[in-house]
Design an enzyme around this catalytic site. Sequence first.
Site, mmCIF file in Angstrom:
data_model
loop_
_atom_site.group_PDB
_atom_site.id
_atom_site.type_symbol
_atom_site.label_atom_id
_atom_site.label_comp_id
_atom_site.label_asym_id
_atom_site.label_seq_id
_atom_site.Cartn_x
_atom_site.Cartn_y
_atom_site.Cartn_z
ATOM 1 C CE1 TYR A 1 -4.210 -1.033 -0.623
ATOM 2 C CE2 TYR A 1 -3.448 -2.902 0.666
ATOM 3 C CZ TYR A 1 -4.359 -2.341 -0.206
ATOM 4 O OH TYR A 1 -5.411 -3.075 -0.670
ATOM 5 C CG HIS B 1 -5.216 -2.345 3.580
ATOM 6 N ND1 HIS B 1 -6.121 -3.134 2.925
ATOM 7 C CD2 HIS B 1 -5.426 -1.087 3.117
ATOM 8 C CE1 HIS B 1 -6.832 -2.401 2.087
ATOM 9 N NE2 HIS B 1 -6.447 -1.156 2.194
#
Lengths: 755, 755
Positions: free
Chosen positions: B283, B436
């Site tokens: 990410y 996440h």
Amino acid sequence: MVLKKYVFIISVFILSACKNDKAETIAENTSDKNSSHPSLILTKEGVKDIRAKLGTIPLFDKTLEAVKQEVDAEINAGIEIPIPKDFSGGYTHEQHKKNFLILQKAGVLFQILDDEKYAVYIRDMFMEYAKLYPTLPLHPQERSYARGKLFWQCLNDSNWLVYASQAYDCIYDWLSKEEREHLEKDLFIPFANFISKENPQFFNRVHNHSTWGNVAVGMIALVMDNDDLLNKALYGLKTDSIAADVKDDDGGFIKSKNQKVGFLANLDEPFSPDGYYTEGPYYQRYAMYPFLIFAQALENKKPELKIFEYKDGVLIKAVDALLNLSDKDGDFFPINDAQKGMSYYSRELVTAVDIAYHYGGKNSELLSIAKKQDKVNLDDTGLSIALGIKNNEVKPFTKESITLKDGPNGKQGAISIIRNSNLELVYKYTSQGLSHGHYDKLSFSLYNDGKEVLQDYGLARFVNIEQKGGGNYLKENTTWAKQTIAHNTIIQNETSHFNGKYEIGSKNHSNEYLFNVENKKVQVVSAKEENAYPGTILHRTMLLVNDTTFINHSFVLDLYNVSSNALNKYDLPFYYSGQLMQANFKYQQQSEIKTLGSSNGYQHLFVKALADAPKNNLQFNWLDNNVFYTITSATLPTDKIIFVETGANDPEFNLRRDPGFIIRKNNTKNALFVTAIEPHGTYSPVSEFSVNSYSSIAEIKTILSTKDYSAVSITNINKETKTFILCNTNSNKEAKHTLKINNKDYNWVGPFMYN
Amino acid sequence: MVLKKYVFIISVFILSACKNDKAETIAENTSDKNSSHPSLILTKEGVKDIRAKLGTIPLFDKTLEAVKQEVDAEINAGIEIPIPKDFSGGYTHEQHKKNFLILQKAGVLFQILDDEKYAVYIRDMFMEYAKLYPTLPLHPQERSYARGKLFWQCLNDSNWLVYASQAYDCIYDWLSKEEREHLEKDLFIPFANFISKENPQFFNRVHNHSTWGNVAVGMIALVMDNDDLLNKALYGLKTDSIAADVKDDDGGFIKSKNQKVGFLANLDEPFSPDGYYTEGPYYQRYAMYPFLIFAQALENKKPELKIFEYKDGVLIKAVDALLNLSDKDGDFFPINDAQKGMSYYSRELVTAVDIAYHYGGKNSELLSIAKKQDKVNLDDTGLSIALGIKNNEVKPFTKESITLKDGPNGKQGAISIIRNSNLELVYKYTSQGLSHGHYDKLSFSLYNDGKEVLQDYGLARFVNIEQKGGGNYLKENTTWAKQTIAHNTIIQNETSHFNGKYEIGSKNHSNEYLFNVENKKVQVVSAKEENAYPGTILHRTMLLVNDTTFINHSFVLDLYNVSSNALNKYDLPFYYSGQLMQANFKYQQQSEIKTLGSSNGYQHLFVKALADAPKNNLQFNWLDNNVFYTITSATLPTDKIIFVETGANDPEFNLRRDPGFIIRKNNTKNALFVTAIEPHGTYSPVSEFSVNSYSSIAEIKTILSTKDYSAVSITNINKETKTFILCNTNSNKEAKHTLKINNKDYNWVGPFMYN
């Protein structure tokens, strides 16, 4: 008994002291014999030529330097000759194997570099072997039908002698007569006798084992000018006491009635006129080394035999066949007992390519293979090929679609490889392939850009990895890898072809029905198998279609026709790799995983999911190596789909865990399995773009299936339809056909049409 | 609504007719404004410089040519703007994604090549979007907590605007005032409003989603000189109506109390002072593009903000951190929700590396990465880096052992990567990592030569592959990938860390105990986790040993200390790849395969075999990618070994089928798991040689385990023993320790000794 470094040091000392004497001895030796040495893979003329060109032929020089470094490191490490004890992969096995490879290399270094340290090393090692060998009983590992002395099987002992003979040839003249007499009396002759007359069940066969045995005896015979041994090598033992029904430990017969034996018989029988070796490319690679190295030696020493012209030049053809039996990356197709990853980068293929170039008319396409191999033989053949590369004569080795017939006369089926730019379809309809054959008539595997798409399992063995059963064949090789269910072909009633019986399988073979690759848009191969299941005829036709009507243009079309006089269960597996993306039917994952069956390989399959087939077309879409594939198959709602994974009843985890799915038809006499296999898209984990992730085929339909004709339609997602019609009963190219299907008239010439 | 090619043709016709008028319009436009265009990623000066150097900077020219070909092909294909309908991977999603990427590229081509066809293409596409956008309802796919209009989530709409803004900037001066007013009124301003004030739950967060949202609004604001929007981008919406407990569809909180928002807050909070982004490298890679592209635009347009100096230069540090979070091949370590295969070859990293080079002091190590990427940004930064390569200033980017602290102030644990020549050990003791994050405190993964040896599963998702749940997160991401059992760390009583609850996990983090890589012979990292299981303390210490006492020298030593106030069951899994060769204990393959448990990820594991641990040492030897590995672990006879495979309770086959084995201790309060992981040999399928196929470790023994000290001995096969002692309670580097173990005295300074 492990010799320590001081042995080497002492030898060097002695050598230094008597170097001048030695030089005289060589002269004497040379003068008092008719024959000259070296004369096997090196010749006096060749050595002269090589020495003259040293430093000017890059690939030869590079190889020489690498080999020198390798051998020098071994000389520095000292000689190690352990008492034989281990299976392959174990220490003693690997050490003796290393020894013979280094012996051979030291021999050529001695000749090329004219540096006596290599001769000393070889002599010292031979002397140690001559001390050890007479004391050796049979190897303590008892698994082989022909136990060796240095190794667990005569096969590996023969490997030793094939390489060691070359080293002996290189230092023959340098040794004193007394040294030679000692080595021959205590080592080479007893060694040759042991693997021949003391092991007729090993020596007097047609098999890659015997080829090694014959060549080992032949090579040492040529060095020693021993005609008795040479005759044995070429024509076998005149008498043996092998019973007709004896088998080896792989299950192959030792000898059939009136069997010719010896090197020439081994050239006559397993090779087809196309150069295909009946055991398959993995063993052809293994056997090519002794075949070719002995041929080279015979050509040098007995040119009157014209060995490279034997059987219409089959040895050179065999190299070409072997290269054609490799995928885009050079890996051999792993049919029969074959370990995956073996390729034309192996040392055997370096030898094969160089010899084929030198003695086979200097085919410049071979130069591109040698260039990739990036090494050459350190002999006349290596010099020759390295020179070709230096002179920029390289042409690409282009692999076209090809059929290689099987059988001594080319009349026992064949293997076909159909290629286009990226896809390679391997279709096998050969004979049994001796004891290394699998029961997989009409099976296929598919490659995309050198990667397996639908795989042949290969063997169940970890060659030279001792942890896994001493590196030998594992029992799962028989219970899984050889069984029909391990392959992408039809299995009837959960029973392998020929009931998995070698006695029956080895008497039969499939037959080509047609092979036509003239039209690159539709390349077709078709074959029939009438004996795998008595009362049932298998007829499989495979197409590689290249048609812009479909996204990515290329797909495989598979028409597998089965007709029987009884109701049967038919299974057709597809062993894919990678991950299922989507199927167009509902499947039920199993919560408790059981095996698919209890024997014939079925006991090794876990059932992961079950489904009823869709009414018309099954679609199974998966992703592997970042390529999307779809199998589309015409199905009936009564068909069953079984998702399987290998590895059941495998208590030692000897099998890989690979997925597959099976299309099953129960209670069926006649059936036509029609399947398209289509690579159609790609995925990039870096850009995260997926392209054409869905099939371009909307429907596949059987529009006619009679005794005489099979006709299928393939419709793309834009509703454009193509039709393929095959005449099942007449493969004549001139025959005219007229047919009405669904009120449409079809007229064409030849056994098939695609439009 | 799909625009056909004739739209393009008509446009070209109109353009040709009024080309001269246009040129005048540009002049007028330019003169009547204070600001100048382009000014985001290209500047007037920069364009001049680029044009002057065209044809002389190879990598820049090569990239330009490739981009030109790509864009020209799209222009020829015609504009396609479908009505939004699909999830990612589906046609409409992929087409709109392609559009914004091409828009941006066409913009730079217009500026650099000065060819109006690119401006025309952009204008025409914008006009079509301006026609479509006002008519759009929310996207029909309802899964997102913040549905977009062009795409199924605001996130992707923001992607569109970030790229489209750059294109708009490039043709701003070329457009007429009327055209600009029309586009801004009907497209850009409503677009920016929609993803900001109309979706505060998306815009007003600290999350990579919001970063994209903030930057999208900020980029278009800079083009339009719209200070109101720019303030929203930098500082967030002043008011929103987000309740404190609202979560997004990944399970993350939208907003905590007194949360600062906007671009700068997104820079403050998820980045540690070391430049580590708390969600992990996958990410971070995704977020780096908006962070850096907006920083570049701000630097050009608002240099007074000194954005590259913000938080002590964290943006440039972040690029360095990210590159260090990749393996030997450049693939990012897939911790948390990460798709494997993402690497520094991605387009985001091309941007990141070029910007970091240009604005970060021209670090010549970055040139080697840019060289591998083989493409550059088509702007000042790309010119700069291509010039550095042209001038041979390239230095290798060397990745050393490194710790990257987590948390806004670097006080929330860390991730450490310990490296030697081939091995990379990734040890994770970070904070949760926002929505996440995975529940895997003190987990690790191991790489050899860029290949996974012991893996982190990564996410359960197939990004942009529509067949798999629309390309979105699959439910197995929550039920498997996030659960602790999916990772190489301890699980207590079959329950994930923090009970798998985000509310708890996000409030806690592990703590570094020590990180010492000064001595390359013994690099050590150690961390503690005290909150994953209340009442239990986890303390894991991992060493990368490089000691010639052992074959191949390198191995990982893992001391995992668990102490609790209650009796528990502890599971420690190792997810290897490849095939088991041999174990030194008897295991029983299961004939009917069941799942290991019923929840917390255990329901996804099949039990393939079971064993009782050996009395002293477990050895598990496997082959992967032709390398032999052995895990040696000190065990008790009461320990259980469980061979597992992923994929149970996975009705859509969403999980990979990967093997692992688990060491289980039942009814235990305190335990010390001691394990060595050792790559020790190789196999070649071409030469069929296996080298060092067995472990060089004969025994691992815990010789002391107290509250204060853990001591282990490692004995090699030649009976040489090494000892490692760790003080568990004092990591002071100066502290002196004296200890007697088995009548032997040990004296040392610092928290550990190895001898």
